[in-house]
Scaffold this motif. Structure first.
Motif, PDB file in Angstrom:
ATOM      1  N   ALA A   1      12.261   8.568   4.731  1.00 35.79           N
ATOM      2  CA  ALA A   1      10.821   8.362   4.937  1.00 35.79           C
ATOM      3  C   ALA A   1      10.053   8.702   3.668  1.00 35.79           C
ATOM      4  CB  ALA A   1      10.329   9.215   6.105  1.00 35.79           C
ATOM      5  N   HIS A   2      10.468   9.782   3.002  1.00 36.87           N
ATOM      6  CA  HIS A   2       9.822  10.151   1.742  1.00 36.87           C
ATOM      7  C   HIS A   2      10.005   9.052   0.698  1.00 36.87           C
ATOM      8  CE1 HIS A   2       8.536  12.680  -1.637  1.00 36.87           C
ATOM      9  NE2 HIS A   2       9.558  12.145  -2.288  1.00 36.87           N
ATOM     10  N   LEU A   3      11.227   8.524   0.590  1.00 34.12           N
ATOM     11  CA  LEU A   3      11.482   7.452  -0.372  1.00 34.12           C
ATOM     12  C   LEU A   3      10.675   6.202  -0.029  1.00 34.12           C
ATOM     13  CD1 LEU A   3      15.341   7.724  -0.926  1.00 34.12           C
ATOM     14  CD2 LEU A   3      13.514   8.347  -2.521  1.00 34.12           C
ATOM     15  N   ALA A   4      10.643   5.854   1.262  1.00 31.81           N
ATOM     16  CA  ALA A   4       9.894   4.665   1.680  1.00 31.81           C
ATOM     17  C   ALA A   4       8.412   4.819   1.346  1.00 31.81           C
ATOM     18  CB  ALA A   4      10.082   4.427   3.172  1.00 31.81           C
ATOM     19  N   GLY A   5       7.861   6.006   1.611  1.00 28.02           N
ATOM     20  CA  GLY A   5       6.458   6.238   1.310  1.00 28.02           C
ATOM     21  C   GLY A   5       6.172   6.184  -0.177  1.00 28.02           C
ATOM     22  N   ALA A   6       7.078   6.755  -0.991  1.00 31.83           N
ATOM     23  CA  ALA A   6       6.875   6.763  -2.438  1.00 31.83           C
ATOM     24  C   ALA A   6       6.952   5.357  -3.018  1.00 31.83           C
ATOM     25  CB  ALA A   6       7.913   7.671  -3.099  1.00 31.83           C
ATOM     26  N   VAL A   7       7.922   4.566  -2.553  1.00 30.42           N
ATOM     27  CA  VAL A   7       8.062   3.193  -3.055  1.00 30.42           C
ATOM     28  C   VAL A   7       6.864   2.354  -2.632  1.00 30.42           C
ATOM     29  CG1 VAL A   7       9.440   1.083  -2.858  1.00 30.42           C
ATOM     30  CG2 VAL A   7      10.570   3.291  -3.173  1.00 30.42           C
ATOM     31  N   PHE A   8       6.432   2.503  -1.373  1.00 27.95           N
ATOM     32  CA  PHE A   8       5.271   1.751  -0.909  1.00 27.95           C
ATOM     33  C   PHE A   8       4.034   2.098  -1.729  1.00 27.95           C
ATOM     34  CE2 PHE A   8       1.444   1.841   1.812  1.00 27.95           C
ATOM     35  CZ  PHE A   8       1.280   0.470   1.994  1.00 27.95           C
ATOM     36  N   ALA A   9       3.814   3.396  -1.997  1.00 28.08           N
ATOM     37  CA  ALA A   9       2.633   3.811  -2.756  1.00 28.08           C
ATOM     38  C   ALA A   9       2.673   3.255  -4.169  1.00 28.08           C
ATOM     39  CB  ALA A   9       2.552   5.336  -2.785  1.00 28.08           C
ATOM     40  N   ALA A  10       3.852   3.313  -4.811  1.00 29.72           N
ATOM     41  CA  ALA A  10       3.961   2.839  -6.189  1.00 29.72           C
ATOM     42  C   ALA A  10       3.739   1.333  -6.281  1.00 29.72           C
ATOM     43  CB  ALA A  10       5.334   3.209  -6.755  1.00 29.72           C
ATOM     44  N   ARG A  11       4.331   0.587  -5.366  1.00 29.92           N
ATOM     45  CA  ARG A  11       4.190  -0.869  -5.416  1.00 29.92           C
ATOM     46  C   ARG A  11       2.779  -1.310  -5.037  1.00 29.92           C
ATOM     47  NH1 ARG A  11       9.124  -4.178  -2.968  1.00 29.92           N
ATOM     48  NH2 ARG A  11       7.893  -5.772  -4.048  1.00 29.92           N
TER      49      ARG A  11
ATOM     50  N   ALA B   1      10.468  -2.210   7.974  1.00 27.90           N
ATOM     51  CA  ALA B   1      11.727  -2.814   8.421  1.00 27.90           C
ATOM     52  C   ALA B   1      12.926  -2.150   7.742  1.00 27.90           C
ATOM     53  CB  ALA B   1      11.714  -4.313   8.135  1.00 27.90           C
ATOM     54  N   LEU B   2      12.827  -1.938   6.425  1.00 26.86           N
ATOM     55  CA  LEU B   2      13.929  -1.287   5.714  1.00 26.86           C
ATOM     56  C   LEU B   2      14.120   0.152   6.197  1.00 26.86           C
ATOM     57  CD1 LEU B   2      13.377  -2.610   2.080  1.00 26.86           C
ATOM     58  CD2 LEU B   2      15.185  -3.245   3.683  1.00 26.86           C
ATOM     59  N   TYR B   3      13.010   0.823   6.438  1.00 28.00           N
ATOM     60  CA  TYR B   3      13.126   2.199   6.913  1.00 28.00           C
ATOM     61  C   TYR B   3      13.750   2.249   8.308  1.00 28.00           C
ATOM     62  CZ  TYR B   3      11.929   6.793   8.668  1.00 28.00           C
ATOM     63  OH  TYR B   3      12.016   8.044   9.224  1.00 28.00           O
ATOM     64  N   ALA B   4      13.444   1.268   9.152  1.00 30.95           N
ATOM     65  CA  ALA B   4      14.045   1.237  10.489  1.00 30.95           C
ATOM     66  C   ALA B   4      15.570   1.161  10.405  1.00 30.95           C
ATOM     67  CB  ALA B   4      13.494   0.050  11.280  1.00 30.95           C
ATOM     68  N   VAL B   5      16.071   0.422   9.406  1.00 34.59           N
ATOM     69  CA  VAL B   5      17.523   0.361   9.209  1.00 34.59           C
ATOM     70  C   VAL B   5      18.069   1.744   8.838  1.00 34.59           C
ATOM     71  CG1 VAL B   5      19.365  -0.658   7.817  1.00 34.59           C
ATOM     72  CG2 VAL B   5      17.433  -2.074   8.563  1.00 34.59           C
TER      73      VAL B   5
ATOM     74  N   LEU C   1       6.761   7.769  10.313  1.00 33.38           N
ATOM     75  CA  LEU C   1       6.486   7.245   8.973  1.00 33.38           C
ATOM     76  C   LEU C   1       5.065   6.703   8.886  1.00 33.38           C
ATOM     77  CD1 LEU C   1       7.252   6.429   6.110  1.00 33.38           C
ATOM     78  CD2 LEU C   1       8.245   4.325   7.050  1.00 33.38           C
ATOM     79  N   LEU C   2       4.637   5.963   9.885  1.00 28.62           N
ATOM     80  CA  LEU C   2       3.263   5.449   9.889  1.00 28.62           C
ATOM     81  C   LEU C   2       2.262   6.601   9.912  1.00 28.62           C
ATOM     82  CD1 LEU C   2       3.621   2.436  12.353  1.00 28.62           C
ATOM     83  CD2 LEU C   2       3.046   2.310   9.919  1.00 28.62           C
ATOM     84  N   THR C   3       2.560   7.634  10.685  1.00 36.60           N
ATOM     85  CA  THR C   3       1.675   8.803  10.720  1.00 36.60           C
ATOM     86  C   THR C   3       1.608   9.457   9.349  1.00 36.60           C
ATOM     87  OG1 THR C   3       2.234   9.193  13.048  1.00 36.60           O
ATOM     88  CG2 THR C   3       1.276  11.024  11.823  1.00 36.60           C
ATOM     89  N   ARG C   4       2.758   9.576   8.690  1.00 37.64           N
ATOM     90  CA  ARG C   4       2.799  10.173   7.355  1.00 37.64           C
ATOM     91  C   ARG C   4       1.964   9.359   6.372  1.00 37.64           C
ATOM     92  NH1 ARG C   4       6.705  12.963   4.054  1.00 37.64           N
ATOM     93  NH2 ARG C   4       6.595  12.252   1.900  1.00 37.64           N
TER      94      ARG C   4
END
Length: 306
Positions: free
Chosen positions: A181-191, A218-222, A246-249
């Motif tokens: 979740a941390h990685l997904a959030g960081a990648v989303f923020a950067a992009r 979707a990737l995080y769900a996997v 993740l959405l809450t975060r």
């Protein structure tokens, strides 16, 4: 006489008709109205995001004789007195060091939950809940530096109820999911920030960020399904709860305080004792999350964000 307005108060984005006193320069009045925002901005993107947060759209910018909000922000940035020196970025730990430290923190909930379960402690389920809620982020990281306590309390209640019903493995799966979740959030923020830097129209930015957010989910769900398989938890419960967290975060870190509180009804829905409750909770928070996270103002650089 121009009356200064409080930056924290809602501002009417419609410019007043140029008067003889303003010399036909509506941008000057806007600069005075948002002087604090312009003086503290590191770059024009922060001004554009701040203007959008105050309700100024590309259509409004046209009435200020600009083609879009970004062009208007560039003029405001250029016209703000700075004594010949640009504002310095916030001092603190380098970005790469923050990223490494943040990922290290994100690994702790899963490691502690696995350790508690392996040790056979009777309170392992409650411990996994507390570790997972703590992984949502430090209170000071919440949008605007505010601490929306109801969101954290409801998250703890929803997870505690789910772990009580489905067992400690569910809590372990959610705690292990904190790292991806941390990685997904960081990648989303950067992009999203990179897309903001390349955008010229707010609508185009929003249209590009929405599929980015959905793809990230979707990737995080996997990844969450993999964590559920590792812990032996039911994926039909673990995956939607992980996506909900993740959405809450993301809303806590990026959204306005009202946007963060949009997660509260979904967390309440997750407490209901029927099998489809986790899926219904995700659907309930998805729409407000997409709306909040596709705004440029959600991605302005702030200390403490990703």
């Amino acid at each position: 006489m121009t009356v200064p307005l409080d930056e924290a108060a809602p501002v009417d984005p419609s410019p007043r008709r140029p008067s003889h006193r303003s010399g036909g320069d509506p941008v000057k009045a806007l600069l005075h109205r948002h002087r604090e925002l312009c003086e503290h901005a590191v770059d024009p993107l922060e001004i554009a995001a701040g203007l959008e947060a105050h309700g100024i759209t590309d259509r409004t910018a046209a009435r200020f004789r600009h083609r879009d909000v970004f062009s208007l922000a560039e003029e405001l940035y250029a016209r703000t007195p700075r004594d010949g020196t640009p504002p310095a970025p916030p001092a603190g730990i380098p970005v790469h060091a923050k990223a490494v430290r943040g990922f290290g923190y994100a690994l702790l909930p899963g490691a502690l939950a696995l350790g508690a379960a392996a040790a056979g402690v009777p309170w392992a389920g409650a411990f996994t809940v507390l570790a997972t809620v703590a992984a949502l982020g430090r209170p000071g990281q919440a949008a605007g530096g505010r601490f929306p306590a109801p969101v954290y309390l409801l998250a703890a209640a929803a997870l505690g109820w789910a772990v009580h019903r489905h067992g400690t493995p569910l809590g372990i799966a959610l705690a292990v999911s904190a790292a991806p979740a941390h990685l997904a959030g960081a990648v989303f923020a950067a992009r999203a920030r990179r897309r903001l830097a390349g955008s010229r129209v707010l609508e185009d930015f929003a249209d590009g960020v929405r599929p980015l957010l959905l793809g990230t989910l979707a990737l995080y769900a996997v990844a969450a399904a993999g964590a559920a398989a590792l812990a032996g938890a039911p994926p039909a419960v673990a995956v939607p709860l992980a996506v909900l967290l993740l959405l809450t975060r993301l809303l806590l870190v990026h959204g306005a305080p009202r946007g963060a509180l949009a997660a509260a009804p979904a967390l309440v829905l997750a407490l209901l004792p029927f099998p489809a409750a986790p899926f219904a909770a995700v659907v309930g928070v998805l729409v407000p999350a997409v709306l909040a996270l596709s705004r440029a103002s959600a991605h302005a650089q702030r200390p403490g964000t990703h």
